[in-house]
Motif scaffolding. Structure first.
Motif, PDB file in Angstrom:
ATOM      1  N   LEU A  63      -2.076 -37.695 -76.518  1.00 45.83           N
ATOM      2  CA  LEU A  63      -1.218 -38.861 -76.326  1.00 45.83           C
ATOM      3  C   LEU A  63      -1.053 -39.165 -74.834  1.00 45.83           C
ATOM      4  N   ALA A  64      -0.876 -38.138 -74.020  1.00 49.26           N
ATOM      5  CA  ALA A  64      -0.754 -38.331 -72.566  1.00 49.26           C
ATOM      6  C   ALA A  64      -2.014 -38.997 -72.026  1.00 49.26           C
ATOM      7  N   SER A  65      -3.149 -38.531 -72.469  1.00 50.32           N
ATOM      8  CA  SER A  65      -4.424 -39.104 -72.027  1.00 50.32           C
ATOM      9  C   SER A  65      -4.551 -40.566 -72.466  1.00 50.32           C
ATOM     10  N   GLU A  66      -4.193 -40.854 -73.713  1.00 46.22           N
ATOM     11  CA  GLU A  66      -4.244 -42.227 -74.232  1.00 46.22           C
ATOM     12  C   GLU A  66      -3.336 -43.161 -73.419  1.00 46.22           C
ATOM     13  N   LEU A  67      -2.103 -42.714 -73.177  1.00 46.39           N
ATOM     14  CA  LEU A  67      -1.147 -43.544 -72.447  1.00 46.39           C
ATOM     15  C   LEU A  67      -1.570 -43.760 -70.995  1.00 46.39           C
ATOM     16  N   GLN A  68      -2.102 -42.724 -70.363  1.00 42.51           N
ATOM     17  CA  GLN A  68      -2.541 -42.853 -68.973  1.00 42.51           C
ATOM     18  C   GLN A  68      -3.733 -43.799 -68.853  1.00 42.51           C
ATOM     19  N   LYS A  69      -4.616 -43.811 -69.860  1.00 43.17           N
ATOM     20  CA  LYS A  69      -5.748 -44.755 -69.859  1.00 43.17           C
ATOM     21  C   LYS A  69      -5.271 -46.183 -70.102  1.00 43.17           C
ATOM     22  N   GLU A  70      -4.321 -46.316 -71.013  1.00 44.03           N
ATOM     23  CA  GLU A  70      -3.809 -47.635 -71.371  1.00 44.03           C
ATOM     24  C   GLU A  70      -2.971 -48.251 -70.258  1.00 44.03           C
ATOM     25  N   PHE A  71      -2.193 -47.436 -69.587  1.00 44.17           N
ATOM     26  CA  PHE A  71      -1.270 -47.927 -68.562  1.00 44.17           C
ATOM     27  C   PHE A  71      -1.597 -47.293 -67.210  1.00 44.17           C
ATOM     28  N   VAL A  72      -2.745 -47.636 -66.690  1.00 39.48           N
ATOM     29  CA  VAL A  72      -3.231 -47.090 -65.426  1.00 39.48           C
ATOM     30  C   VAL A  72      -2.224 -47.382 -64.313  1.00 39.48           C
ATOM     31  N   GLY A  73      -1.876 -46.345 -63.571  1.00 35.01           N
ATOM     32  CA  GLY A  73      -0.961 -46.497 -62.446  1.00 35.01           C
ATOM     33  C   GLY A  73       0.512 -46.425 -62.807  1.00 35.01           C
ATOM     34  N   VAL A  74       0.827 -46.391 -64.096  1.00 31.82           N
ATOM     35  CA  VAL A  74       2.227 -46.299 -64.520  1.00 31.82           C
ATOM     36  C   VAL A  74       2.611 -44.827 -64.568  1.00 31.82           C
ATOM     37  N   GLN A  75       3.691 -44.490 -63.883  1.00 32.39           N
ATOM     38  CA  GLN A  75       4.170 -43.109 -63.830  1.00 32.39           C
ATOM     39  C   GLN A  75       4.967 -42.773 -65.097  1.00 32.39           C
ATOM     40  N   GLY A  76       5.059 -41.488 -65.392  1.00 28.15           N
ATOM     41  CA  GLY A  76       5.939 -41.037 -66.464  1.00 28.15           C
ATOM     42  C   GLY A  76       5.247 -40.604 -67.735  1.00 28.15           C
ATOM     43  N   PHE A  77       3.905 -40.689 -67.764  1.00 33.28           N
ATOM     44  CA  PHE A  77       3.211 -40.338 -68.993  1.00 33.28           C
ATOM     45  C   PHE A  77       2.396 -39.057 -68.876  1.00 33.28           C
ATOM     46  N   SER A  78       2.843 -38.146 -68.022  1.00 34.76           N
ATOM     47  CA  SER A  78       2.185 -36.847 -67.923  1.00 34.76           C
ATOM     48  C   SER A  78       2.505 -36.045 -69.179  1.00 34.76           C
ATOM     49  N   ALA A  79       1.692 -35.046 -69.449  1.00 33.30           N
ATOM     50  CA  ALA A  79       1.942 -34.204 -70.621  1.00 33.30           C
ATOM     51  C   ALA A  79       3.308 -33.524 -70.517  1.00 33.30           C
ATOM     52  N   SER A  80       3.674 -33.069 -69.323  1.00 34.62           N
ATOM     53  CA  SER A  80       4.970 -32.398 -69.184  1.00 34.62           C
ATOM     54  C   SER A  80       6.135 -33.348 -69.462  1.00 34.62           C
ATOM     55  N   ASN A  81       6.006 -34.601 -69.054  1.00 31.07           N
ATOM     56  CA  ASN A  81       7.081 -35.561 -69.341  1.00 31.07           C
ATOM     57  C   ASN A  81       7.098 -35.935 -70.822  1.00 31.07           C
ATOM     58  N   LEU A  82       5.938 -35.965 -71.446  1.00 34.61           N
ATOM     59  CA  LEU A  82       5.901 -36.231 -72.892  1.00 34.61           C
ATOM     60  C   LEU A  82       6.572 -35.096 -73.663  1.00 34.61           C
ATOM     61  N   TRP A  83       6.391 -33.854 -73.207  1.00 32.61           N
ATOM     62  CA  TRP A  83       7.107 -32.740 -73.836  1.00 32.61           C
ATOM     63  C   TRP A  83       8.604 -32.933 -73.704  1.00 32.61           C
ATOM     64  N   ARG A  84       9.049 -33.436 -72.532  1.00 33.30           N
ATOM     65  CA  ARG A  84      10.481 -33.703 -72.339  1.00 33.30           C
ATOM     66  C   ARG A  84      10.957 -34.787 -73.312  1.00 33.30           C
TER      67      ARG A  84
END
Length: 132
Positions: free
Chosen positions: A49-70
């Motif tokens: 999911l982190a990978s999908e979100l980072q590809k979809e929203f390039v340059g948008v912060q907050g979608f790291s795997a660690s933040n998704l766990w949070r």
């Protein structure tokens, strides 16, 4: 428009943005829980999911795997708390994470959410209050 009116309008705008961000993170946390239920427990659900979100929203912060766990933990912790769930939307994400990670029971969480909300505590003020 006076300076006071301008500052009040800016504050209301920030509150609206914050509520939307918290709602988004809640939804992502909920989606993670549902994916893990459907596909089984595992880090791969969050990593994918982190990978999908980072590809979809390039340059948008907050979608790291660690933040998704949070986000997942945030949703799981407050999902069944009718009283706390609406309150967490009234403080920032960083404040929520600090409270979630440092406070272990709902009474303590309620107290610090209320203090941060009512008095506009900064991150450092919140941390100091909890640690003392």
């Amino acid at each position: 428009m006076s300076e006071l009116q301008l500052k009040a309008a800016q504050y209301r705008a920030l509150q609206a943005v914050n509520k939307e961000q918290i709602a988004l993170y809640w939804s992502i946390g909920e989606a993670i829980v549902h994916r893990q239920t459907k596909y089984g427990w595992g880090k791969s659900v969050v990593e994918e999911l982190a990978s999908e979100l980072q590809k979809e929203f390039v340059g948008v912060q907050g979608f790291s795997a660690s933040n998704l766990w949070r986000m997942r933990n945030f949703y799981l912790e407050y999902n069944n708390h009718e009283f706390l769930a609406p309150l967490v939307r009234e403080i920032g994400w960083t404040h929520n994470i600090i409270i979630l990670e440092k406070c272990k029971d709902e009474h303590q969480r309620f107290f610090y959410i209320e203090m941060a909300r009512s008095f506009g505590w900064s991150k450092s003020m919140l941390i100091n209050a909890i640690d003392n």
